[in-house]
Design a protein around this motif. Structure first.
Motif, PDB file in Angstrom:
ATOM      1  N   LEU A  30       0.830  -1.211   0.000  1.00 21.18           N
ATOM      2  CA  LEU A  30       0.000   0.000   0.000  1.00 21.18           C
ATOM      3  C   LEU A  30       0.862   1.257   0.000  1.00 21.18           C
ATOM      4  O   LEU A  30       0.598   2.205  -0.741  1.00 21.18           O
ATOM      5  CB  LEU A  30      -0.922  -0.007   1.218  1.00 21.18           C
ATOM      6  N   GLU A  31       1.881   1.250   0.835  1.00 18.23           N
ATOM      7  CA  GLU A  31       2.769   2.410   0.915  1.00 18.23           C
ATOM      8  C   GLU A  31       3.415   2.691  -0.443  1.00 18.23           C
ATOM      9  O   GLU A  31       3.452   3.836  -0.905  1.00 18.23           O
ATOM     10  CB  GLU A  31       3.846   2.174   1.968  1.00 18.23           C
ATOM     11  N   LYS A  32       3.922   1.655  -1.088  1.00 21.45           N
ATOM     12  CA  LYS A  32       4.574   1.822  -2.395  1.00 21.45           C
ATOM     13  C   LYS A  32       3.576   2.302  -3.447  1.00 21.45           C
ATOM     14  O   LYS A  32       3.898   3.168  -4.274  1.00 21.45           O
ATOM     15  CB  LYS A  32       5.211   0.503  -2.837  1.00 21.45           C
ATOM     16  N   PHE A  33       2.365   1.758  -3.407  1.00 24.90           N
ATOM     17  CA  PHE A  33       1.357   2.142  -4.395  1.00 24.90           C
ATOM     18  C   PHE A  33       1.054   3.640  -4.312  1.00 24.90           C
ATOM     19  O   PHE A  33       1.049   4.348  -5.333  1.00 24.90           O
ATOM     20  CB  PHE A  33       0.075   1.337  -4.184  1.00 24.90           C
ATOM     21  N   PHE A  34       0.775   4.124  -3.114  1.00 25.18           N
ATOM     22  CA  PHE A  34       0.410   5.541  -2.975  1.00 25.18           C
ATOM     23  C   PHE A  34       1.622   6.451  -3.184  1.00 25.18           C
ATOM     24  O   PHE A  34       1.479   7.567  -3.694  1.00 25.18           O
ATOM     25  CB  PHE A  34      -0.228   5.781  -1.609  1.00 25.18           C
ATOM     26  N   MET A  35       2.806   5.977  -2.831  1.00 25.72           N
ATOM     27  CA  MET A  35       4.015   6.756  -3.086  1.00 25.72           C
ATOM     28  C   MET A  35       4.243   6.897  -4.589  1.00 25.72           C
ATOM     29  O   MET A  35       4.487   8.003  -5.091  1.00 25.72           O
ATOM     30  CB  MET A  35       5.222   6.077  -2.421  1.00 25.72           C
ATOM     31  N   ASP A  36       4.142   5.795  -5.306  1.00 22.33           N
ATOM     32  CA  ASP A  36       4.352   5.830  -6.756  1.00 22.33           C
ATOM     33  C   ASP A  36       3.268   6.650  -7.457  1.00 22.33           C
ATOM     34  O   ASP A  36       3.539   7.320  -8.465  1.00 22.33           O
ATOM     35  CB  ASP A  36       4.351   4.409  -7.321  1.00 22.33           C
ATOM     36  N   SER A  37       2.046   6.606  -6.928  1.00 25.42           N
ATOM     37  CA  SER A  37       0.921   7.275  -7.585  1.00 25.42           C
ATOM     38  C   SER A  37       0.942   8.783  -7.412  1.00 25.42           C
ATOM     39  O   SER A  37       0.531   9.530  -8.308  1.00 25.42           O
ATOM     40  CB  SER A  37      -0.406   6.721  -7.048  1.00 25.42           C
ATOM     41  N   PHE A  38       1.425   9.268  -6.264  1.00 27.82           N
ATOM     42  CA  PHE A  38       1.272  10.694  -5.954  1.00 27.82           C
ATOM     43  C   PHE A  38       2.577  11.471  -5.801  1.00 27.82           C
ATOM     44  O   PHE A  38       2.558  12.686  -5.648  1.00 27.82           O
ATOM     45  CB  PHE A  38       0.446  10.860  -4.672  1.00 27.82           C
ATOM     46  N   SER A  39       3.727  10.796  -5.822  1.00 29.43           N
ATOM     47  CA  SER A  39       4.994  11.494  -5.568  1.00 29.43           C
ATOM     48  C   SER A  39       5.311  12.545  -6.616  1.00 29.43           C
ATOM     49  O   SER A  39       6.098  13.463  -6.365  1.00 29.43           O
ATOM     50  CB  SER A  39       6.140  10.481  -5.488  1.00 29.43           C
ATOM     51  N   ILE A  40       4.689  12.435  -7.798  1.00 29.93           N
ATOM     52  CA  ILE A  40       4.934  13.426  -8.853  1.00 29.93           C
ATOM     53  C   ILE A  40       4.284  14.765  -8.536  1.00 29.93           C
ATOM     54  O   ILE A  40       4.658  15.815  -9.072  1.00 29.93           O
ATOM     55  CB  ILE A  40       4.426  12.891 -10.213  1.00 29.93           C
ATOM     56  N   ASN A  41       3.303  14.780  -7.633  1.00 25.41           N
ATOM     57  CA  ASN A  41       2.576  16.002  -7.300  1.00 25.41           C
ATOM     58  C   ASN A  41       3.362  16.870  -6.323  1.00 25.41           C
ATOM     59  O   ASN A  41       3.898  16.373  -5.324  1.00 25.41           O
ATOM     60  CB  ASN A  41       1.210  15.664  -6.687  1.00 25.41           C
ATOM     61  N   ASP A  42       3.391  18.163  -6.589  1.00 24.01           N
ATOM     62  CA  ASP A  42       4.166  19.081  -5.762  1.00 24.01           C
ATOM     63  C   ASP A  42       3.615  19.176  -4.345  1.00 24.01           C
ATOM     64  O   ASP A  42       4.367  19.402  -3.391  1.00 24.01           O
ATOM     65  CB  ASP A  42       4.171  20.475  -6.408  1.00 24.01           C
ATOM     66  N   HIS A  43       2.300  19.002  -4.178  1.00 25.00           N
ATOM     67  CA  HIS A  43       1.709  19.148  -2.843  1.00 25.00           C
ATOM     68  C   HIS A  43       1.835  17.875  -2.007  1.00 25.00           C
ATOM     69  O   HIS A  43       1.459  17.867  -0.837  1.00 25.00           O
ATOM     70  CB  HIS A  43       0.229  19.543  -2.956  1.00 25.00           C
ATOM     71  N   PHE A  44       2.356  16.808  -2.588  1.00 26.70           N
ATOM     72  CA  PHE A  44       2.552  15.543  -1.862  1.00 26.70           C
ATOM     73  C   PHE A  44       3.922  15.539  -1.194  1.00 26.70           C
ATOM     74  O   PHE A  44       4.908  15.985  -1.764  1.00 26.70           O
ATOM     75  CB  PHE A  44       2.436  14.377  -2.846  1.00 26.70           C
ATOM     76  N   LEU A  45       3.992  15.002   0.051  1.00 31.43           N
ATOM     77  CA  LEU A  45       5.264  14.902   0.751  1.00 31.43           C
ATOM     78  C   LEU A  45       5.705  13.467   0.973  1.00 31.43           C
ATOM     79  O   LEU A  45       6.805  13.086   0.621  1.00 31.43           O
ATOM     80  CB  LEU A  45       5.194  15.613   2.118  1.00 31.43           C
ATOM     81  N   ASN A  46       4.821  12.661   1.592  1.00 32.64           N
ATOM     82  CA  ASN A  46       5.288  11.348   2.023  1.00 32.64           C
ATOM     83  C   ASN A  46       4.109  10.421   2.316  1.00 32.64           C
ATOM     84  O   ASN A  46       2.964  10.877   2.415  1.00 32.64           O
ATOM     85  CB  ASN A  46       6.139  11.503   3.296  1.00 32.64           C
ATOM     86  N   VAL A  47       4.399   9.120   2.457  1.00 31.01           N
ATOM     87  CA  VAL A  47       3.416   8.136   2.906  1.00 31.01           C
ATOM     88  C   VAL A  47       4.023   7.346   4.057  1.00 31.01           C
ATOM     89  O   VAL A  47       5.177   6.905   3.965  1.00 31.01           O
ATOM     90  CB  VAL A  47       3.017   7.154   1.778  1.00 31.01           C
TER      91      VAL A  47
END
Length: 448
Positions: A30-47
């Motif tokens: 789950l952690e890898k999925f959400f990290m890979d899905s949203f890390s490209i977004n500037d407003h995302f920091l971490n999971v």
């Protein structure tokens, strides 16, 4: 005779323990999925994820009468909504809604019971038919989404939260002071008023940080030198303020290390190489996030600084400077503090960071000497010889006392300016040959 309730608890905890490895694998997926899905977004920091501890689960069973509700440990295991807790972190409160909208776009395949799946990993589903953010019992709002992971006949429930930096901090306060405190009941109204005031102040801090961030992003790229200076000054103050409190708590008095924090920030902001200088905001935010973690951790100043391997020095200058520092790094408190801060912020290999810092000090002098000799009537071999002689004299000057003030910005600039003045009378190799001894002696005996 033991109450059936406690047999139920023991059997449930045993069941969780038996499935611990499977839960860990699901959480990592789950952690890898959400990290890979949203890390490209500037407003995302971490999971981040956590698997519910046995102690916490035991407390929850008692608090909510799960023994009566679920009847069997297996039924509880299948229905517990937050067996795995997943948290997506973002910078600011308004970014929480941006992350939520990103989730709605990704999970757009409707399933049963209000759940939605996605095209990237159909094993992961989120319940998105509930209004977000949800209102908590304490009156505050939170983005909290039920999810489930199904694969090979096994289904594991998880809870996904979206939190800004200040709400991560607020969550810790609320959980540890109110939720975990069973003695506040008699004065609950008072506690609620105080906590509401704290929440309002955190919201104000969030707005202030957002103003700073937006200002940094809007600054004219042509004014990069001013931008760099402002960022470094701000980071230096934050580092100083964090550590001055921890030093006072640990050793009972305060030492003056403001100039050292300036040097630390100079090093950290340039350690990734010249190409990083075009965009300081990402590096600034990376360090700010790390400092946010450090501020919550306990730090001991009593332990020796150790290295994972022997230190390698690339030339004579680095060898003299580096070995002089290594001799006193665990004796001189200010040297110890400087490298302790660097190693905690960078979170990597201490030996590599130490070597990198020594190269950084070398570069501060070397770059100036190259500039001074640039327009002189000298061959490349002459310039190399003169540069090596001056660098060696600087290293000898440092090694006499190994004073940490030698490497602060004022001292380095002062010595560099003095070298520049000395070489005004040197135009060619003959001038250098005649004045060499005097020049090197003046550098070795330079007083700051």
């Amino acid at each position: 005779m033991k109450l059936e309730l406690f047999d139920f608890i023991d059997e449930t905890l045993k069941l969780i323990e038996e499935n611990k490895d499977d839960l860990e694998k699901v959480a990592e997926t789950l952690e890898k999925f959400f990290m890979d899905s949203f890390s490209i977004n500037d407003h995302f920091l971490n999971v981040n994820y956590r698997i519910k501890s046995l102690e916490s689960l035991k407390e929850k069973i008692l608090r909510h009468n799960f023994y009566i509700k679920y009847k069997t440990p297996e039924n509880l295991f299948q229905n517990l909504s937050d067996l795995i807790g997943l948290r997506i972190e973002c910078r600011f409160i308004e970014d929480e809604n941006k992350i939520y909208k990103d989730i709605l776009k990704l999970f757009n395949i409707k399933e049963d019971d209000g759940y939605y799946s996605n095209s990237l990993n159909s094993n992961i589903m989120l319940r998105l038919d509930e209004k977000q953010p949800q209102k908590q019992k304490n009156g505050f709002e939170i983005y909290k989404i039920d999810g489930k992971y199904s694969k090979n006949g096994m289904t594991v429930n998880f809870e996904l939260q979206i939190k800004s930096l200040v709400n991560v901090f607020w969550g810790e306060i609320d959980h540890k002071i109110l939720y975990k405190n069973f003695n506040y009941m008699l004065t609950e109204g008072f506690f609620r008023d105080i906590m509401s005031s704290i929440k309002d102040n955190l919201a104000m801090i969030d707005r202030q940080l957002m103003l700073v961030y937006n200002h940094l992003n809007d600054m004219d790229a042509s004014n990069s030198a001013t931008k760099k200076s402002q960022l470094e000054a701000l980071l230096s103050k934050i580092i100083h303020d964090i550590y001055i409190v921890k030093v006072r708590q640990e050793i009972g008095f305060v030492v003056d290390f403001k100039k050292s924090t300036d040097v630390i920030v100079n090093y950290i902001s340039t350690k990734d190489g010249p190409e990083e200088s075009e965009n300081y905001s990402p590096n600034f935010l990376r360090i700010l996030n790390r400092l946010n973690d450090i501020s919550r951790n306990e730090i001991s100043f009593n332990n020796y600084i150790n290295f994972e391997r022997n230190i390698y020095f690339e030339d004579n200058f680095c060898d003299k400077i580096g070995n002089s520092i290594l001799k006193i790094i665990n004796k001189d408190f200010r040297w110890n503090l400087l490298f302790r801060i660097i190693f905690e912020i960078e979170e990597g290999n201490n030996a590599e960071d130490f070597e990198g810092f020594i190269r950084f000090i070398k570069f501060r002098f070397y770059e100036n000497i190259i500039t001074v000799l640039e327009n002189k009537e000298l061959s490349k071999e002459d310039k190399d010889e003169i540069t090596n002689s001056i660098m060696d004299a600087i290293a000898n000057c440092f090694s006499k006392e190994t004073d940490i003030d030698f490497i602060n910005n004022c001292s380095i600039n002062s010595l560099n300016n003095n070298i520049e003045k000395i070489f005004r009378s040197v135009n060619d190799y003959e001038d250098w040959r005649k004045q060499k001894e005097k020049i090197l002696e003046e550098i070795m005996n330079y007083n700051f």
